[in-house]
Scaffold this motif. Structure first.
Motif, PDB file in Angstrom:
ATOM      1  N   PRO A   1      20.660  15.309  32.716  1.00 17.68           N
ATOM      2  CA  PRO A   1      19.216  15.540  32.575  1.00 17.68           C
ATOM      3  C   PRO A   1      18.855  15.868  31.134  1.00 17.68           C
ATOM      4  N   GLY A   2      17.855  15.178  30.624  1.00 16.92           N
ATOM      5  CA  GLY A   2      17.358  15.428  29.290  1.00 16.92           C
ATOM      6  C   GLY A   2      18.240  14.913  28.169  1.00 16.92           C
ATOM      7  N   ARG A   3      19.260  14.136  28.523  1.00 14.01           N
ATOM      8  CA  ARG A   3      20.188  13.643  27.509  1.00 14.01           C
ATOM      9  C   ARG A   3      20.341  12.122  27.605  1.00 14.01           C
ATOM     10  N   GLY A   4      21.061  11.567  26.656  1.00 19.20           N
ATOM     11  CA  GLY A   4      21.254  10.123  26.624  1.00 19.20           C
ATOM     12  C   GLY A   4      22.358   9.657  27.540  1.00 19.20           C
ATOM     13  N   LEU A   5      22.550   8.354  27.563  1.00 20.41           N
ATOM     14  CA  LEU A   5      23.598   7.750  28.379  1.00 20.41           C
ATOM     15  C   LEU A   5      24.972   8.104  27.822  1.00 20.41           C
ATOM     16  N   GLU A   6      25.907   8.324  28.731  1.00 16.62           N
ATOM     17  CA  GLU A   6      27.284   8.636  28.353  1.00 16.62           C
ATOM     18  C   GLU A   6      28.222   7.676  29.079  1.00 16.62           C
ATOM     19  N   TRP A   7      28.960   6.907  28.317  1.00 15.42           N
ATOM     20  CA  TRP A   7      29.937   5.989  28.901  1.00 15.42           C
ATOM     21  C   TRP A   7      31.137   6.782  29.391  1.00 15.42           C
ATOM     22  N   MET A   8      31.589   6.483  30.635  1.00 17.82           N
ATOM     23  CA  MET A   8      32.681   7.231  31.230  1.00 17.82           C
ATOM     24  C   MET A   8      33.992   6.435  31.256  1.00 17.82           C
ATOM     25  N   GLY A   9      33.902   5.174  31.585  1.00 15.58           N
ATOM     26  CA  GLY A   9      35.103   4.368  31.676  1.00 15.58           C
ATOM     27  C   GLY A   9      34.809   3.056  32.361  1.00 15.58           C
ATOM     28  N   ALA A  10      35.855   2.234  32.497  1.00 17.72           N
ATOM     29  CA  ALA A  10      35.674   0.917  33.087  1.00 17.72           C
ATOM     30  C   ALA A  10      36.977   0.410  33.675  1.00 17.72           C
ATOM     31  N   ILE A  11      36.836  -0.602  34.522  1.00 12.17           N
ATOM     32  CA  ILE A  11      37.992  -1.297  35.053  1.00 12.17           C
ATOM     33  C   ILE A  11      37.791  -2.786  34.794  1.00 12.17           C
ATOM     34  N   ALA A  12      38.816  -3.407  34.276  1.00 12.58           N
ATOM     35  CA  ALA A  12      38.724  -4.814  33.926  1.00 12.58           C
ATOM     36  C   ALA A  12      38.990  -5.701  35.133  1.00 12.58           C
ATOM     37  N   TYR A  13      38.696  -7.006  34.970  1.00 13.09           N
ATOM     38  CA  TYR A  13      38.936  -7.970  36.041  1.00 13.09           C
ATOM     39  C   TYR A  13      40.410  -8.006  36.449  1.00 13.09           C
ATOM     40  N   SER A  14      41.274  -7.637  35.522  1.00 17.54           N
ATOM     41  CA  SER A  14      42.710  -7.627  35.778  1.00 17.54           C
ATOM     42  C   SER A  14      43.163  -6.415  36.590  1.00 17.54           C
ATOM     43  N   GLY A  15      42.299  -5.425  36.665  1.00 14.09           N
ATOM     44  CA  GLY A  15      42.642  -4.191  37.375  1.00 14.09           C
ATOM     45  C   GLY A  15      43.011  -3.031  36.470  1.00 14.09           C
ATOM     46  N   SER A  16      43.144  -3.294  35.180  1.00 16.88           N
ATOM     47  CA  SER A  16      43.460  -2.212  34.254  1.00 16.88           C
ATOM     48  C   SER A  16      42.201  -1.403  33.966  1.00 16.88           C
ATOM     49  N   SER A  17      42.374  -0.115  33.804  1.00 23.23           N
ATOM     50  CA  SER A  17      41.228   0.762  33.566  1.00 23.23           C
ATOM     51  C   SER A  17      41.380   1.480  32.228  1.00 23.23           C
ATOM     52  N   TYR A  18      40.255   1.916  31.681  1.00 24.59           N
ATOM     53  CA  TYR A  18      40.239   2.639  30.408  1.00 24.59           C
ATOM     54  C   TYR A  18      39.067   3.605  30.428  1.00 24.59           C
ATOM     55  N   TYR A  19      39.221   4.679  29.665  1.00 26.03           N
ATOM     56  CA  TYR A  19      38.311   5.809  29.823  1.00 26.03           C
ATOM     57  C   TYR A  19      37.842   6.370  28.492  1.00 26.03           C
ATOM     58  N   SER A  20      36.712   7.060  28.583  1.00 22.81           N
ATOM     59  CA  SER A  20      36.254   7.828  27.438  1.00 22.81           C
ATOM     60  C   SER A  20      37.276   8.926  27.147  1.00 22.81           C
ATOM     61  N   PRO A  21      37.645   9.108  25.886  1.00 20.48           N
ATOM     62  CA  PRO A  21      38.621  10.167  25.562  1.00 20.48           C
ATOM     63  C   PRO A  21      38.179  11.543  26.032  1.00 20.48           C
ATOM     64  N   SER A  22      36.888  11.790  26.011  1.00 20.52           N
ATOM     65  CA  SER A  22      36.404  13.120  26.380  1.00 20.52           C
ATOM     66  C   SER A  22      36.499  13.381  27.884  1.00 20.52           C
TER      67      SER A  22
END
Length: 122
Positions: free
Chosen positions: A43-64
């Motif tokens: 609330p009251g803040r901007g968008l924050e990227w958290m992570g994703a999963i690729a079509y291959s099934g591998s995932s990656y994340y925000s360091p924080s």
């Protein structure tokens, strides 16, 4: 037309694990190059990227958030899931799932879910 729909509990208690699912229709989550993201907006803040999963099934994340975040998928249901452990009130916000068609990062998203409100409170 690709559609993404988030689902999950709207209220989570502190220290619990938040689990959200994104159901995808109109396209397969295993299509080459597609990456599937989770993004939130406190609330009251901007968008924050958290992570994703690729079509291959591998995932990656925000360091924080890496130590508390896990993204997985169920290809039979064409959906992917976010788990966030040890939540605090700071994790309150609107959570979005989204598609990145080229694996170029969340700034290249072309389809968004409508978002789901999550409140962390006892």
């Amino acid at each position: 037309q690709v559609q993404l729909q988030e689902s999950g509990p709207g209220l989570v208690k502190p220290s619990q694990t938040l689990s959200l699912t994104c159901a995808v229709s109109g396209g397969s989550i295993t299509t080459n190059d597609y990456n599937w993201h989770w993004i939130r907006q406190p609330p009251g803040r901007g968008l924050e990227w958290m992570g994703a999963i690729a079509y291959s099934g591998s995932s990656y994340y925000s360091p924080s958030l890496q130590s508390r975040t896990s993204i997985s998928r169920d290809t039979s249901k064409n959906q992917f899931t976010l788990q966030l452990t040890s939540v605090t009130p700071e994790d309150t916000g609107v959570y979005y799932c989204a598609r990145d068609p080229r694996g170029a990062g969340w700034t290249n998203i072309d389809y968004w879910g409508q978002g789901t409100q999550v409140t962390v409170s006892s």
